[in-house]
Scaffold this motif. Structure first.
Motif, PDB file in Angstrom:
ATOM      1  N   MET A   1     -10.004   8.142  16.588  1.00  0.00           N
ATOM      2  CA  MET A   1     -10.425   6.856  16.111  1.00  0.00           C
ATOM      3  C   MET A   1      -9.217   6.215  15.427  1.00  0.00           C
ATOM      4  O   MET A   1      -8.472   6.868  14.710  1.00  0.00           O
ATOM      5  CB  MET A   1     -11.579   6.990  15.108  1.00  0.00           C
ATOM      6  CG  MET A   1     -11.824   5.701  14.384  1.00  0.00           C
ATOM      7  SD  MET A   1     -13.190   5.568  13.207  1.00  0.00           S
ATOM      8  CE  MET A   1     -13.526   7.142  12.593  1.00  0.00           C
ATOM      9  N   TYR A   2      -9.041   4.936  15.678  1.00  0.00           N
ATOM     10  CA  TYR A   2      -7.961   4.186  15.058  1.00  0.00           C
ATOM     11  C   TYR A   2      -8.544   3.173  14.083  1.00  0.00           C
ATOM     12  O   TYR A   2      -9.543   2.535  14.381  1.00  0.00           O
ATOM     13  CB  TYR A   2      -7.147   3.444  16.118  1.00  0.00           C
ATOM     14  CG  TYR A   2      -6.513   4.373  17.113  1.00  0.00           C
ATOM     15  CD1 TYR A   2      -5.317   5.010  16.819  1.00  0.00           C
ATOM     16  CD2 TYR A   2      -7.110   4.623  18.338  1.00  0.00           C
ATOM     17  CE1 TYR A   2      -4.732   5.878  17.724  1.00  0.00           C
ATOM     18  CE2 TYR A   2      -6.537   5.487  19.241  1.00  0.00           C
ATOM     19  CZ  TYR A   2      -5.350   6.110  18.932  1.00  0.00           C
ATOM     20  OH  TYR A   2      -4.776   6.962  19.828  1.00  0.00           O
ATOM     21  N   ARG A   3      -7.876   3.045  12.928  1.00  0.00           N
ATOM     22  CA  ARG A   3      -8.256   2.027  11.967  1.00  0.00           C
ATOM     23  C   ARG A   3      -7.031   1.175  11.679  1.00  0.00           C
ATOM     24  O   ARG A   3      -5.913   1.684  11.600  1.00  0.00           O
ATOM     25  CB  ARG A   3      -8.762   2.660  10.670  1.00  0.00           C
ATOM     26  CG  ARG A   3     -10.122   3.294  10.839  1.00  0.00           C
ATOM     27  CD  ARG A   3     -10.607   3.847   9.535  1.00  0.00           C
ATOM     28  NE  ARG A   3     -12.018   4.165   9.615  1.00  0.00           N
ATOM     29  CZ  ARG A   3     -12.617   5.051   8.839  1.00  0.00           C
ATOM     30  NH1 ARG A   3     -11.942   5.683   7.913  1.00  0.00           N
ATOM     31  NH2 ARG A   3     -13.903   5.280   8.959  1.00  0.00           N
ATOM     32  N   ARG A   4      -7.271  -0.101  11.498  1.00  0.00           N
ATOM     33  CA  ARG A   4      -6.189  -1.040  11.244  1.00  0.00           C
ATOM     34  C   ARG A   4      -6.226  -1.456   9.781  1.00  0.00           C
ATOM     35  O   ARG A   4      -7.279  -1.800   9.244  1.00  0.00           O
ATOM     36  CB  ARG A   4      -6.340  -2.255  12.147  1.00  0.00           C
ATOM     37  CG  ARG A   4      -5.188  -3.230  12.035  1.00  0.00           C
ATOM     38  CD  ARG A   4      -5.389  -4.423  12.913  1.00  0.00           C
ATOM     39  NE  ARG A   4      -6.439  -5.243  12.311  1.00  0.00           N
ATOM     40  CZ  ARG A   4      -7.375  -5.883  12.998  1.00  0.00           C
ATOM     41  NH1 ARG A   4      -7.421  -5.809  14.297  1.00  0.00           N
ATOM     42  NH2 ARG A   4      -8.279  -6.605  12.376  1.00  0.00           N
ATOM     43  N   PHE A   5      -5.072  -1.430   9.138  1.00  0.00           N
ATOM     44  CA  PHE A   5      -4.950  -1.812   7.739  1.00  0.00           C
ATOM     45  C   PHE A   5      -3.898  -2.898   7.606  1.00  0.00           C
ATOM     46  O   PHE A   5      -2.887  -2.883   8.300  1.00  0.00           O
ATOM     47  CB  PHE A   5      -4.515  -0.615   6.878  1.00  0.00           C
ATOM     48  CG  PHE A   5      -5.536   0.468   6.798  1.00  0.00           C
ATOM     49  CD1 PHE A   5      -6.465   0.492   5.772  1.00  0.00           C
ATOM     50  CD2 PHE A   5      -5.579   1.475   7.749  1.00  0.00           C
ATOM     51  CE1 PHE A   5      -7.412   1.497   5.697  1.00  0.00           C
ATOM     52  CE2 PHE A   5      -6.516   2.482   7.682  1.00  0.00           C
ATOM     53  CZ  PHE A   5      -7.438   2.496   6.661  1.00  0.00           C
ATOM     54  N   GLU A   6      -4.134  -3.810   6.674  1.00  0.00           N
ATOM     55  CA  GLU A   6      -3.115  -4.790   6.312  1.00  0.00           C
ATOM     56  C   GLU A   6      -2.438  -4.283   5.048  1.00  0.00           C
ATOM     57  O   GLU A   6      -3.105  -3.922   4.071  1.00  0.00           O
ATOM     58  CB  GLU A   6      -3.719  -6.163   6.051  1.00  0.00           C
ATOM     59  CG  GLU A   6      -2.655  -7.181   5.654  1.00  0.00           C
ATOM     60  CD  GLU A   6      -3.237  -8.544   5.352  1.00  0.00           C
ATOM     61  OE1 GLU A   6      -2.594  -9.267   4.577  1.00  0.00           O
ATOM     62  OE2 GLU A   6      -4.316  -8.872   5.866  1.00  0.00           O
ATOM     63  N   VAL A   7      -1.128  -4.243   5.062  1.00  0.00           N
ATOM     64  CA  VAL A   7      -0.368  -3.760   3.920  1.00  0.00           C
ATOM     65  C   VAL A   7      -0.382  -4.826   2.827  1.00  0.00           C
ATOM     66  O   VAL A   7      -0.037  -5.978   3.072  1.00  0.00           O
ATOM     67  CB  VAL A   7       1.091  -3.425   4.326  1.00  0.00           C
ATOM     68  CG1 VAL A   7       1.912  -3.024   3.100  1.00  0.00           C
ATOM     69  CG2 VAL A   7       1.109  -2.330   5.384  1.00  0.00           C
ATOM     70  N   VAL A   8      -0.808  -4.412   1.633  1.00  0.00           N
ATOM     71  CA  VAL A   8      -0.790  -5.283   0.468  1.00  0.00           C
ATOM     72  C   VAL A   8       0.469  -4.981  -0.347  1.00  0.00           C
ATOM     73  O   VAL A   8       1.132  -5.871  -0.853  1.00  0.00           O
ATOM     74  CB  VAL A   8      -2.059  -5.085  -0.396  1.00  0.00           C
ATOM     75  CG1 VAL A   8      -1.993  -5.885  -1.674  1.00  0.00           C
ATOM     76  CG2 VAL A   8      -3.301  -5.434   0.407  1.00  0.00           C
ATOM     77  N   GLU A   9       0.768  -3.690  -0.462  1.00  0.00           N
ATOM     78  CA  GLU A   9       1.952  -3.236  -1.186  1.00  0.00           C
ATOM     79  C   GLU A   9       2.403  -1.927  -0.571  1.00  0.00           C
ATOM     80  O   GLU A   9       1.582  -1.084  -0.219  1.00  0.00           O
ATOM     81  CB  GLU A   9       1.602  -3.024  -2.669  1.00  0.00           C
ATOM     82  CG  GLU A   9       2.748  -2.550  -3.498  1.00  0.00           C
ATOM     83  CD  GLU A   9       2.376  -2.338  -4.965  1.00  0.00           C
ATOM     84  OE1 GLU A   9       3.293  -2.142  -5.769  1.00  0.00           O
ATOM     85  OE2 GLU A   9       1.178  -2.353  -5.290  1.00  0.00           O
ATOM     86  N   SER A  10       3.698  -1.763  -0.424  1.00  0.00           N
ATOM     87  CA  SER A  10       4.260  -0.521   0.095  1.00  0.00           C
ATOM     88  C   SER A  10       5.176   0.053  -0.969  1.00  0.00           C
ATOM     89  O   SER A  10       6.085  -0.628  -1.446  1.00  0.00           O
ATOM     90  CB  SER A  10       5.037  -0.786   1.389  1.00  0.00           C
ATOM     91  OG  SER A  10       5.618   0.407   1.849  1.00  0.00           O
TER      92      SER A  10
END
Length: 140
Positions: A1-10
């Motif tokens: 399963m793949y989930r997509r995340f938007e980076v807020v802070e790295s």
């Protein structure tokens, strides 16, 4: 399963705010049933997540199936086993969502998770920033 995340802070690595990251979750494995000789799927626990929450992910490159099947140019990452994802609250406290294997290991070792988290330790985003800074040699 793949989930997509938007980076807020790295805090470490090459991601920038606004980047999209794909994380592959191991949802189970197939074994051959000794009695029937047929393949049988054994599901793994997958953490429940919400689109409107902030999560902390500790990512490693994924070596098997390292590219997203719908976009061969997109790398897929994975989380360490057990401590897969942590919900981040408004104060920056991380509440780890752990699987039953991790919970059993804690019990076997005589550890107890802290209140509101599956991990036996407290951790905040501030703590993570300090750890990353100490490893990379910069001071906060």
């Amino acid at each position: 399963m793949y989930r997509r995340f938007e980076v807020v802070e790295s805090l470490k690595g090459g991601f920038e705010p606004g980047d999209t990251v794909y994380v592959g979750w191991d949802v189970g494995h197939t074994i051959v049933n000794e009695e029937t000789g047929k393949p049988e799927f054994r599901p793994h626990e997958v953490p429940a997540m919400s689109e409107d929450a902030d999560y902390a992910l500790f990512l490693n490159p994924r070596w098997s199936r390292s590219r997203h099947p719908d976009d061969r140019a997109t790398s897929v990452w994975q989380t360490p086993p057990g401590l897969e994802v942590a919900l981040v609250d408004a104060q920056g406290r991380l509440s780890f969502q752990v699987n039953s294997y991790y919970r059993a290991a804690l019990k076997d070792l005589g550890f107890k998770p802290v209140s509101g988290s599956g991990a036996p330790f407290e951790l905040t985003t501030h703590d993570v920033r300090k750890l990353v800074a100490s490893v990379s040699g910069s001071a906060e």
